[in-house]
Design a protein around this motif. Structure first.
Motif, short mmCIF file in Angstrom:
data_model
loop_
_atom_site.label_atom_id
_atom_site.label_comp_id
_atom_site.label_asym_id
_atom_site.label_seq_id
_atom_site.Cartn_x
_atom_site.Cartn_y
_atom_site.Cartn_z
N SER A 1 -31.36 61.09 10.62
CA SER A 1 -30.63 60.45 11.70
C SER A 1 -29.76 59.33 11.12
O SER A 1 -29.93 58.91 9.97
CB SER A 1 -31.59 59.88 12.73
N VAL A 2 -28.85 58.81 11.92
CA VAL A 2 -27.98 57.73 11.49
C VAL A 2 -28.80 56.50 11.12
O VAL A 2 -28.52 55.82 10.11
CB VAL A 2 -26.96 57.40 12.61
N THR A 3 -29.83 56.21 11.89
CA THR A 3 -30.68 55.06 11.63
C THR A 3 -31.44 55.21 10.32
O THR A 3 -31.53 54.27 9.53
CB THR A 3 -31.69 54.87 12.78
N ARG A 4 -31.98 56.39 10.07
CA ARG A 4 -32.73 56.61 8.83
C ARG A 4 -31.80 56.57 7.61
O ARG A 4 -32.20 56.11 6.54
CB ARG A 4 -33.48 57.93 8.88
N LYS A 5 -30.57 57.03 7.76
CA LYS A 5 -29.60 56.92 6.67
C LYS A 5 -29.29 55.46 6.38
O LYS A 5 -29.22 55.04 5.22
CB LYS A 5 -28.30 57.64 7.02
N ALA A 6 -29.09 54.66 7.42
CA ALA A 6 -28.81 53.24 7.24
C ALA A 6 -29.98 52.53 6.57
O ALA A 6 -29.79 51.68 5.69
CB ALA A 6 -28.49 52.60 8.58
N ASN A 7 -31.19 52.88 6.98
CA ASN A 7 -32.38 52.28 6.36
C ASN A 7 -32.49 52.68 4.90
O ASN A 7 -32.88 51.87 4.05
CB ASN A 7 -33.64 52.69 7.12
N ALA A 8 -32.15 53.91 4.56
CA ALA A 8 -32.19 54.37 3.17
C ALA A 8 -31.17 53.60 2.33
O ALA A 8 -31.48 53.18 1.20
CB ALA A 8 -31.93 55.87 3.10
N ARG A 9 -29.96 53.41 2.87
CA ARG A 9 -28.95 52.64 2.14
C ARG A 9 -29.39 51.20 1.94
O ARG A 9 -29.22 50.63 0.86
CB ARG A 9 -27.61 52.67 2.89
N ALA A 10 -29.96 50.60 2.98
CA ALA A 10 -30.43 49.22 2.88
C ALA A 10 -31.55 49.11 1.84
O ALA A 10 -31.60 48.13 1.08
CB ALA A 10 -30.92 48.73 4.24
N ARG A 11 -32.43 50.10 1.79
CA ARG A 11 -33.51 50.11 0.81
C ARG A 11 -32.96 50.20 -0.61
O ARG A 11 -33.41 49.49 -1.51
CB ARG A 11 -34.45 51.29 1.10
N LEU A 12 -31.94 51.03 -0.82
CA LEU A 12 -31.31 51.14 -2.14
C LEU A 12 -30.65 49.81 -2.54
O LEU A 12 -30.74 49.39 -3.70
CB LEU A 12 -30.27 52.26 -2.14
N LYS A 13 -30.00 49.15 -1.59
CA LYS A 13 -29.35 47.87 -1.88
C LYS A 13 -30.38 46.79 -2.23
O LYS A 13 -30.15 45.97 -3.13
CB LYS A 13 -28.52 47.42 -0.69
N LYS A 14 -31.53 46.81 -1.55
CA LYS A 14 -32.58 45.84 -1.86
C LYS A 14 -33.15 46.07 -3.26
O LYS A 14 -33.42 45.12 -4.00
CB LYS A 14 -33.70 45.92 -0.82
N VAL A 15 -33.31 47.33 -3.63
CA VAL A 15 -33.79 47.64 -4.98
C VAL A 15 -32.77 47.18 -6.02
O VAL A 15 -33.15 46.60 -7.05
CB VAL A 15 -34.08 49.15 -5.12
N ASP A 16 -31.48 47.39 -5.76
CA ASP A 16 -30.44 46.91 -6.67
C ASP A 16 -30.51 45.40 -6.83
O ASP A 16 -30.36 44.88 -7.95
CB ASP A 16 -29.06 47.31 -6.16
N ALA A 17 -30.73 44.68 -5.73
CA ALA A 17 -30.81 43.23 -5.79
C ALA A 17 -32.01 42.77 -6.61
O ALA A 17 -31.91 41.80 -7.38
CB ALA A 17 -30.89 42.65 -4.37
N VAL A 18 -33.14 43.44 -6.47
CA VAL A 18 -34.33 43.08 -7.25
C VAL A 18 -34.10 43.32 -8.73
O VAL A 18 -34.45 42.49 -9.58
CB VAL A 18 -35.56 43.87 -6.74
#
Length: 105
Positions: A24-41
């Motif tokens: 879903s659109v929401t799950r895609k957005a959550n996946a992108r946000a999760r990837l960005k958080k991993v990049d920040a760490v």
């Protein structure tokens, strides 16, 4: 059959886990946000000066903005039609690094 062991529709072969065929659109957005958080760490750990083999491997992985949408939301599967399946079909997909896929598919 009656009593405590009365068969249910699931016991008769109904679907136990109803996984949608696409994200879903929401799950895609959550996946992108999760990837960005991993990049920040990864960036924060690099900036702190820590050196280890796992960090060297993490630095070789593509960042979220460098990934193709196909690689963000699907993974290689030799059994799936088209050799791709959605990341949400992978067990524990929120805890795995699924950034690197075979090229050419």
């Amino acid at each position: 059959m009656f009593g405590a062991f009365k068969p249910t529709s699931v016991a008769f072969g109904g679907l136990l886990w109803k996984t949608p065929w696409k994200l879903s659109v929401t799950r895609k957005a959550n996946a992108r946000a999760r990837l960005k958080k991993v990049d920040a760490v990864i960036e924060a750990v690099c900036a702190s000066g820590v050196q280890c083999k796992a960090l060297d491997h993490a630095m070789l992985l593509p960042k979220e903005h460098e990934m193709d949408p196909k690689d963000k939301y699907t993974v290689f599967s030799s059994t799936a039609r088209g050799y791709r399946k959605g990341i949400h079909k992978v067990p524990k997909w929120t805890r795995l690094t699924l950034r690197v896929n075979p090229k050419g598919f």
